[in-house]
Scaffold this motif. Structure first.
Motif, short mmCIF file in Angstrom:
data_model
loop_
_atom_site.label_atom_id
_atom_site.label_comp_id
_atom_site.label_asym_id
_atom_site.label_seq_id
_atom_site.Cartn_x
_atom_site.Cartn_y
_atom_site.Cartn_z
N GLU A 28 7.89 7.80 76.57
CA GLU A 28 8.73 6.90 77.28
C GLU A 28 7.91 5.37 77.05
N GLY A 29 8.82 4.26 76.63
CA GLY A 29 8.35 2.92 76.58
C GLY A 29 7.89 2.62 75.04
N ASN A 30 7.56 1.30 74.97
CA ASN A 30 7.20 0.88 73.76
C ASN A 30 5.91 1.42 73.30
N ARG A 31 5.36 1.50 72.21
CA ARG A 31 4.22 1.92 71.79
C ARG A 31 3.49 1.06 70.87
N HIS A 32 2.30 0.80 71.04
CA HIS A 32 1.30 -0.38 70.38
C HIS A 32 0.46 0.55 69.17
N TYR A 33 0.07 0.16 68.34
CA TYR A 33 -0.63 0.64 67.49
C TYR A 33 -2.06 1.30 68.34
N MET A 34 -2.86 0.30 68.85
CA MET A 34 -3.69 0.71 69.44
C MET A 34 -3.62 1.90 70.50
N GLU A 35 -2.51 2.05 71.11
CA GLU A 35 -2.27 2.97 72.09
C GLU A 35 -2.12 4.26 71.26
N ILE A 36 -1.52 4.27 70.10
CA ILE A 36 -1.62 5.51 69.55
C ILE A 36 -3.06 5.95 68.56
N ILE A 37 -3.60 4.85 68.33
CA ILE A 37 -4.98 5.20 67.99
C ILE A 37 -6.04 5.91 69.19
N ALA A 38 -5.57 5.16 70.14
CA ALA A 38 -6.45 5.74 71.48
C ALA A 38 -6.00 7.26 71.78
N GLU A 39 -4.88 7.84 71.46
CA GLU A 39 -4.27 9.11 71.72
C GLU A 39 -4.92 10.09 70.55
N ILE A 40 -5.06 9.36 69.38
CA ILE A 40 -5.67 10.32 68.15
C ILE A 40 -6.83 9.51 67.72
N PRO A 41 -7.89 9.99 68.28
CA PRO A 41 -9.09 9.07 67.87
C PRO A 41 -9.31 9.14 66.42
N GLU A 42 -9.23 10.43 65.68
CA GLU A 42 -9.56 10.63 64.35
C GLU A 42 -8.74 10.00 63.30
N LEU A 43 -7.77 9.33 63.80
CA LEU A 43 -6.67 8.63 62.79
C LEU A 43 -6.97 7.18 62.79
N SER A 44 -7.29 6.74 61.76
CA SER A 44 -7.60 5.28 61.49
C SER A 44 -6.42 4.53 61.51
N TYR A 45 -6.70 3.25 61.64
CA TYR A 45 -5.52 2.19 61.93
C TYR A 45 -4.96 2.24 60.43
N VAL A 46 -5.60 2.14 59.34
CA VAL A 46 -5.10 2.10 57.91
C VAL A 46 -4.16 3.20 57.68
N MET A 47 -4.54 4.48 58.19
CA MET A 47 -3.55 5.61 58.10
C MET A 47 -2.57 5.56 58.88
N LEU A 48 -2.63 5.07 60.19
CA LEU A 48 -1.50 4.92 61.05
C LEU A 48 -0.53 3.87 60.23
N SER A 49 -0.91 2.92 59.63
CA SER A 49 -0.03 1.95 59.10
C SER A 49 0.61 2.40 57.96
N LYS A 50 -0.10 3.26 57.12
CA LYS A 50 0.48 4.00 55.98
C LYS A 50 1.50 5.02 56.26
#
Length: 59
Positions: A28-50
């Motif tokens: 629920e609600g808007n999700r920010h990049y850093m919130e997603i990264i916090a939930e999936i610690p193994e996921l890098s910012y670059v990979m999320l962006s891709k």
């Protein structure tokens, strides 16, 4: 279903991290990049962006 659409969907959905990213985005609600990264610690910012960019391009 159009063969091209289903192949494109499986191409995107079959990639590593995509399922976890979609799960995070469905909360629920808007999700920010850093919130997603916090939930999936193994996921890098670059990979999320891709993954997000691929999803937008294929939309």
């Amino acid at each position: 279903m159009n063969k091209y659409i289903s192949e494109a969907a499986f191409d995107v959905l079959g990639k590593r991290w995509t399922g976890l990213i979609i799960k995070s985005l469905m909360k629920e609600g808007n999700r920010h990049y850093m919130e997603i990264i916090a939930e999936i610690p193994e996921l890098s910012y670059v990979m999320l962006s891709k993954r997000i960019t691929v999803g937008i391009r294929n939309h």
